[in-house]
Each structure stands twice: as C-alpha cells, then as structure tokens.
Design an enzyme around this catalytic site. Structure first.
Site, PDB file in Angstrom:
ATOM      1  N   CYS A  50      36.222  37.791  27.567  1.00  0.00           N
ATOM      2  CA  CYS A  50      35.473  36.533  27.559  1.00  0.00           C
ATOM      3  C   CYS A  50      34.207  36.630  26.715  1.00  0.00           C
ATOM      4  CB  CYS A  50      35.120  36.100  28.976  1.00  0.00           C
ATOM      5  SG  CYS A  50      34.082  37.277  29.870  1.00  0.00           S
ATOM      6  N   GLU A 190      40.898  40.170  37.702  1.00  0.00           N
ATOM      7  CA  GLU A 190      39.882  41.101  38.192  1.00  0.00           C
ATOM      8  C   GLU A 190      38.540  40.416  38.416  1.00  0.00           C
ATOM      9  OE1 GLU A 190      38.020  45.471  36.961  1.00  0.00           O
ATOM     10  OE2 GLU A 190      39.358  44.406  35.595  1.00  0.00           O
ATOM     11  N   ILE A 192      37.868  37.191  39.097  1.00  0.00           N
ATOM     12  CA  ILE A 192      37.928  36.328  40.281  1.00  0.00           C
ATOM     13  C   ILE A 192      37.995  37.165  41.555  1.00  0.00           C
ATOM     14  CG2 ILE A 192      39.427  34.720  41.534  1.00  0.00           C
ATOM     15  CD1 ILE A 192      37.675  33.362  39.459  1.00  0.00           C
TER      16      ILE A 192
END
Length: 424
Positions: A50, A190, A192
C-alpha cells in the site's frame, strides 16, 4: 551488469499516484514475466504494497529507462508522470535501500514488521517464476539475514506499531469509549487481522469482518470473537458501523458514496469514522465529502506515525549501523565473486592454450621428430601465447599513459621473489 532498485513510495507520491502504479495480486505474475523478458533485464523481482511499488532488477547499465518505460506502459501512465515521483538506486545504494526497507527503516511507521513478510512474499514469487538468478538470490538472502539481526539486536521491533495500530489510535480520538462502538472491517488480510486484534484489545463492543471469501472472514472473525459476512452484506452492516476500516486487494472501490449516504439516513446521521488503508482505495474519495463521515486514507495517519518515529529513532540509528556493515559485507562477497569469475575465465583460457600446444607436440612426436626439439618448441610457443595478450595490452596502456594499469600489472604479473635478468 548493474543492480537496480526503481520505484515510488509514500514519501515521493501521493496515494492517488501510488494506487495507479500498484500491482494487484492478479497482475503480479504477468508483470514479472513481462519485466523479466525485457531485453536489458537479466533478473527481476516486484514488491508492491500500500505504501510502495518497487522493482529490483539486474540489468544492463542503460536499462533504467527501458524499465521505466515498461512500467508506464503496463499501468497506462505517462513516463513523465512517473519520472517526477520515481527514485532509483544502483549497485551498493540499491542493496542498502532493500536492507533499509526490509528492516522497517523506510516505512511510514518506523520499524513496522509487516514489510519483511511482504518482501519475502515478493522473493518467493520471483523465485517461483524464475525471475531470480545468482545476484538477486544472494542479495535477498543477505537482506533477510541483516533484517533479522536488526530485529534481534536493536529495539526497533519493541512494542510493534503498524499502520493498523495508527488507524485504531486515530479512531480512539473520535470514539473515547470503544465499548459502545461497533466496527466493520473490510478484508481479511494481515493488516485487517492486526486492526481486529487492536480493536478487540481496546474493548470494541462488536466486530464484523466482511470479505470476498467467506471462509477467510469466518476464520478471522472466530479468532477475534466477531461475526463474518460477505461483501454483499456490507450495505446492511454499514448501518450499524461506527468504525469502518478497509484493506483489500480489490482494483475498484467497494464502498461508494451512494451506499454510505443510505446507511447514514438509517443511522439518523450518527457519525462514522472510516480509514481506507488499501491502495488502490476501497472507499470512493467522494465519501469524505458527506456530513457526519470522517474519512482518512493511509496518508492521513502521519501524525500518529510521527509520534512512533520519535520513540524509535535511537533504535533506528543502531539499525543503520548494522545495515552499513551488512552492505559492506555484501559488497566484499560480490567483489570476491567477481574476481572468482575472472580467475575462472583466465584459467580456462590458459588451459585451452596448453591443450592446443600439447596436442601439437604429441603430433610432432608421433611423426618421429626429435623429442628435445619438440619440448623446446613447445615451451617457447606456450610462453609466447600466454604472454602475447598481456604484452599487447600493456603496450596499449603505456601509449595511452594509463599508469594505473601499468602499476596494477606490475603487482599482478611480477613475482618480487623471482630473479631479474639484471641480477644474473
């Protein structure tokens, strides 16, 4: 060949750009295959999270432009746009960058541990698709060893703080009492999972986990005492959610403005706190324009993250020293391997000359020529053949006033213990 690290991250590009350059899981295989087949690329690995998209390649010295052009074509972006936010590192600097990334020193949250697992995943995928050769294989293995040393010998990993923790920390500033709040988590990866555990530890009243795959949602919900639903059940769950945190690999938004508007009406406009950790984003940016919605992206967590950074700076300084030693060790091994390849080629060349001279001498003996003459001719010819190449290069170096080559040749070729002609 050159070791190249090329990419963008949260420091050089806003989330709007990062989500355009990110590779979805379904794209990674084709992307890595295309990258590996570029004419200038010998080895390749792709890291996409991200907060960063990075390409690690062993390439020709001029391969950077080719790779940047390919990245733009793959994502339908102008190379000029990428150039404005892309960074690149070569050889030693590329190795240092990867080690810093793996140790959490280049992360938005200083010292966060998830990135090492993501790099290991990128390594395994590149390996399975035959993207790795000896150079990247050794670099990744060395990097993993350095990252482990950083984790065990410094305090960089103490009291782990991640983007997930920062999201929950920010939510606590809006909802002082989690025991009266309900949370909807979208995704089951992972990040979340970390969010769910932080919320459970904070005393959240209710947790709902929504995921495309029901089995994964049920597994996570079971671990944290929550309820599992499918993505199709989100509109109804949204009506009860005070906190919404999303992190999926979906290429398109999951929550749209209309869906959230309808949920707010049912909620009678009780406020909703939302954090979109995903890249590409899971929540349409227009949702943030709605009254009673507090929408944050991963870039908005900077204040919480900076506080963490200050606490970990001492450990980070220690980690930088370990990485410097790691890079030095990697460089030494690389130089040794480079000399080994040169020695091997030089010995092969010498062996080829010896074999050719030997076959010629055996043929002369078979014809009945005088053995003493054959041996003298053999040694003379072999000496001339072995010395011809170095002698020619030394004359060229002398004519070009390359004193560095002359000095190196004197050190390499002359035995100081051997008697000179003058001493006879």
């Amino acid at each position: 060949m050159t070791l190249l690290a090329l990419g963008i991250n949260h420091k050089t590009a806003a989330v709007e750009v990062r989500e355009q350059v990110a590779f979805t899981p379904s794209q990674l295989e084709s992307a890595l295959t295309e990258l590996k087949h570029l004419p200038s690329v010998r080895e390749a690995a792709v890291l996409s999270t991200c907060n960063r998209t990075e390409l690690y390649c062993v390439t020709e010295p001029d391969g950077e432009k080719t790779i940047l052009d390919w990245l733009g074509r793959f994502h339908g972006l102008a190379v000029e746009q990428l150039t404005q936010c892309a960074y690149h590192y070569l050889d030693e600097a590329a190795a240092k960058h990867l080690m810093r990334v793996a140790s959490g020193l280049d992360s938005m949250v200083l010292g966060e541990p998830q990135i090492l697992g993501q790099i290991k995943d990128a390594y395994q995928q590149a390996r399975s698709l035959k993207g790795l050769g000896g150079e990247l294989e050794r670099l990744f293995q060395h990097t993993f060893a350095v990252a482990k040393q950083v984790r065990t010998e410094t305090g960089i990993g103490e009291n782990p703080v991640s983007v997930a923790y920062a999201a929950v920390s920010l939510a606590s500033r809006i909802f002082a009492n989690f025991s009266r709040s309900r949370a909807l988590l979208i995704g089951a990866g992972e990040t979340i999972e970390l969010v769910a555990r932080h919320l459970r530890e904070a005393g959240i009243q209710e947790l709902i986990v929504a995921n495309r795959t029901m089995e994964r949602a049920e597994r996570l919900a079971g671990d944290v005492g929550g309820k599992a639903i499918t993505l199709g059940d989100i509109p109804k769950a949204l009506e009860r959610a005070d906190i919404v945190i999303a992190s999926t690999a979906s290429p398109l938004p999951i929550l749209g403005k209309g869906m959230v508007e309808r949920a707010l009406k049912v909620r009678r406009h009780r406020p909703m706190f939302m954090v979109d950790i995903a890249v590409p984003r899971d929540i349409e940016p227009q949702v943030g324009n709605l009254d009673d919605v507090f929408l944050y992206t991963v870039d908005d967590l900077q204040e919480v993250i900076e506080e963490n950074r200050r606490h970990r700076q001492v450990a980070a300084n220690q980690a930088e020293e370990l990485i410097a030693l790691g890079v030095e060790h990697w460089q030494h091994e690389r130089r040794v391997r480079g000399a080994g390849d040169l020695i091997r080629r030089y010995r092969e060349q010498g062996e080829a000359l010896r074999k050719a001279s030997e076959e010629q001498a055996i043929a002369q003996l078979a014809r009945g020529e005088d053995p003493e003459k054959v041996i003298r001719r053999l040694t003379q010819q072999l000496t001339n053949k072995l010395l011809h190449g170095p002698t020619l290069r030394l004359r060229e170096a002398s004519g070009a006033e390359r004193h560095d080559i002359i000095q190196a040749a004197e050190s390499l070729l002359l035995d100081p213990a051997a008697p000179s002609q003058d001493s006879k």
